[in-house]
Design an enzyme around this catalytic site. Structure first.
Site: not given
Ligand code: ADP
Ligand code: ZN
Ligand code: MG
Length: 602
Positions: A195, A197, A200-202, A416-417, A420, A494
């Protein structure tokens, strides 16, 4: 290292001892030396002007006919003060410098001590990193916990329910392996968390360790790869040896893409080391006889670069996708992190979740933290909506800068803004303006924000056209008001966005007269358009057609917006006056002003 210490350390020690003594006593630098007897002679001859005494050393200012004027160093005898008497009778200036006590003491003790301590430290450091380190090269660096104390449970991970459910199976197995084995069920050896970055994988891996309460090894892919050839492979071997001794247990390899990249894809073929490491990893994962109870969990955000062999069943046979959170998941994640913060009850986390489309879990955690910091800086006891709102703006667009001075440039940016915002307000199918502001952030000198009602994963062609028109609105307003010669570089972002969008409409969404064809693949994330690659079968001819289509679409959109801006010139002038004065207009104000101005015009 020892050699280094000797080569550098000893001379340094000697040098500094001498140097510091001199400095501490603040002696003038003598250009030559002479004996005590010569000194007496010199005095007799009347060549001595002045004697400075530093303990048992004298510096003599003398000028003899042969050598000229000089500072000369003389060692004085311990038990004789003849020289003093003589000096007195000859009226020679004598000055005695008692080296002050602490300087003396310091130069005698502290400095050598510091140097010795420094040397010992250097030695011990080199000993641990080199001498012992040499024997430990191949030892795995994995952080190992017999009973995992990550302090994180499944409840701390929110919004990725499917991933959690799949992993719950793994936990169940680890808690009671015999039950599964009795039925003949075999549990996957490897689980790959995939997934973007920050999703929440770690965190998830830590939660599994926390829940399963089994030994937990965790290592990052990059730690396998070192500068010494063969180290990575032996680290892998060592890691798995330890793991098997502690089975059932978990091995977590974070950022596995560092080792697991497609083999043979390295430029210049210099990747032997990484390949060996990867081969070893594959061997180890195959090598578990039956099921030894070692479960490997790996995480990556680049599954596309992983070696195919890693993904084969029997290794990481289970892939769990951890995706970017949608509104509901964002709300769940916000709730988890809000528990640890003091948030005013009026802050609606639902509203925060709605405003944060495209935020990963890590961004949301960061967001609440920023809000908390803001609240402290504003001397509040609780986080209010204002802080959360400001923090969202900051996370998305960067810090607020100082507003510009009134002048031609500010007026141009205001147009400009307004361009938009007005386009978005006049078009029926564009999300409403949330606010328009002339307060700069990062490179943007002004910004227009739109409310994101919900994540729309299905977007119609007419909505996309509106998005293009709104993005072009800024440039169109500049041209309508100041003329085509005065348009500025401010629209470059833009234009990039518009071009990206138009291109994807042609090559990915089949929304041009080229027909419903897929001509480009690559990054999944719609609208970012990074890493896009033309399909191999696309011919030169089609490439030219794509370009023509993209150009045609953008030109058509631009013409329409320009007309719209010209027709609403009066409305724009009025809005710009108001914006120049207030610097920020929120969506409601803006829409009211538009309605008023349109009434006046008609
Ligand atoms: P990844 O490893 O996917 O890059 P991490 O697990 O390191 O991401 O997530 C970093 C921080 O973001 C976690 O320590 C947590 O605080 C927060 N976080 C990310 N995903 C979640 C989630 N699904 N639920 C709660 N906290 C989350
Ligand atoms: Zn613009
Ligand atoms: Mg990670």
């Amino acid at each position: 290292m020892w050699k280094n210490v000797l080569i550098w350390g000893l001379p340094l020690l000697v040098l500094s001892l001498i140097g510091w003594q001199e400095l501490a006593n603040q002696m003038p630098v003598a250009t030559s030396r002479m004996t005590y007897g010569r000194l007496l002679e010199y005095m007799q001859m009347g060549w001595v002007k002045r004697i400075d005494v530093y303990e048992r050393t004298a510096l003599v200012e003398a000028s003899s006919p042969e050598t000229g004027w000089q500072w000369i160093r003389v060692d004085l005898p311990v038990n004789s003060s003849d020289w003093l008497e003589q000096a007195k009778s000859l009226h020679i200036d004598v000055d005695v410098h008692a080296a002050s006590n602490w300087i003396n003491w310091a130069s005698n003790w502290i400095i050598p001590l510091v140097i010795i301590v420094g040397l010992i430290w250097l030695l011990s450091r080199s000993a641990s990193s080199n001498t012992a380190g040499a024997l430990n090269f191949g030892k795995s660096k994995a952080r190992f916990q017999m009973v995992a104390k990550t302090g994180i449970m499944f409840d701390d991970v929110a919004g990725i329910e499917e991933a959690k459910e799949e992993l719950a199976e793994v936990v169940a197995f680890l808690k009671n392996p015999t039950k599964f084995l009795a039925v003949g069920a075999s549990i996957p050896k490897g689980v790959l968390l995939v997934g973007p970055p920050g999703t929440g994988k770690t965190l998830l891996a830590k939660a599994i360790a926390g829940e399963a309460s089994v030994p937990f090894f965790s290592i990052s892919g990059s730690e396998f790869v070192e500068m010494f050839v063969g180290v990575g492979a032996s680290r892998v071997r060592d890691l798995f040896k330890k793991a098997k001794q502690n089975a059932p247990c978990l091995v977590f390899i974070d950022e596995i893409d560092a080792v697991g990249r497609q083999r043979g894809a390295g430029i210049g073929g210099g990747n032997d080391e990484r390949e060996q490491t990867l081969n070893q990893l594959l061997t180890e994962m195959d090598g578990f006889e039956g099921n030894t109870g070692v479960i490997v969990i790996a995480a990556t955000n680049r599954v596309d670069v992983l070696d195919a062999a890693l993904l084969r069943p029997g290794r990481f046979d289970r892939q769990i996708v951890v995706s970017m959170p949608d509104v509901k998941s964002r709300l769940a994640i916000l709730k988890v992190h809000a528990k640890k913060k003091k948030i005013h009850p009026q802050v609606s986390l639902e509203a925060v979740a709605r405003r944060t489309a495209g935020f990963a879990g890590a961004d949301l955690a960061n967001l609440l933290n920023e809000a908390a910091i803001l609240a402290v800086r504003r001397n509040f006891k609780q986080i209010t909506w204002k802080e959360v709102d400001d923090a969202i703006d900051r996370v998305i667009a960067g810090m607020e800068g100082t507003p510009m001075m009134d002048g031609k440039i500010k007026r141009l940016i205001a147009y400009h803004e307004t361009g938009h915002a007005l386009t978005a307000t006049l078009l029926p199918n564009h999300p409403p303006v949330q606010k328009v502001t002339l307060i700069p952030r990062r490179q943007a000198k002004g910004l227009t924000w739109f409310t994101q009602e919900n994540d729309r994963d299905l977007i119609s062609k007419s909505q996309l056209m509106s998005m293009m028109m709104v993005a072009l609105g800024g440039r169109a307003a500049e041209e309508a008001v100041f003329g085509s010669a005065e348009v500025t570089t401010g629209a470059s972002n833009d234009l990039q966005q518009v071009t990206n969008l138009a291109r994807q409409m042609v090559t990915r969404f089949g929304m041009s007269s080229l027909g419903p064809l897929c001509l480009e693949t690559g990054n999944e994330e719609v609208f970012l358009g990074r890493d896009m690659r033309l399909m191999p079968e696309v011919s030169e001819e089609v490439i030219a057609q794509i370009d023509a289509q993209v150009r045609g679409m953008i030109e058509a959109c631009y013409e329409k917006v320009l007309e719209l801006m010209q027709a609403n010139r009066v409305v724009m002038d009025l809005l710009v006056e108001e914006l120049m004065e207030k610097e920020t207009l929120d969506g409601k104000e803006f829409r009211q002003l538009v309605a008023q101005a349109v009434m006046i015009r008609d």
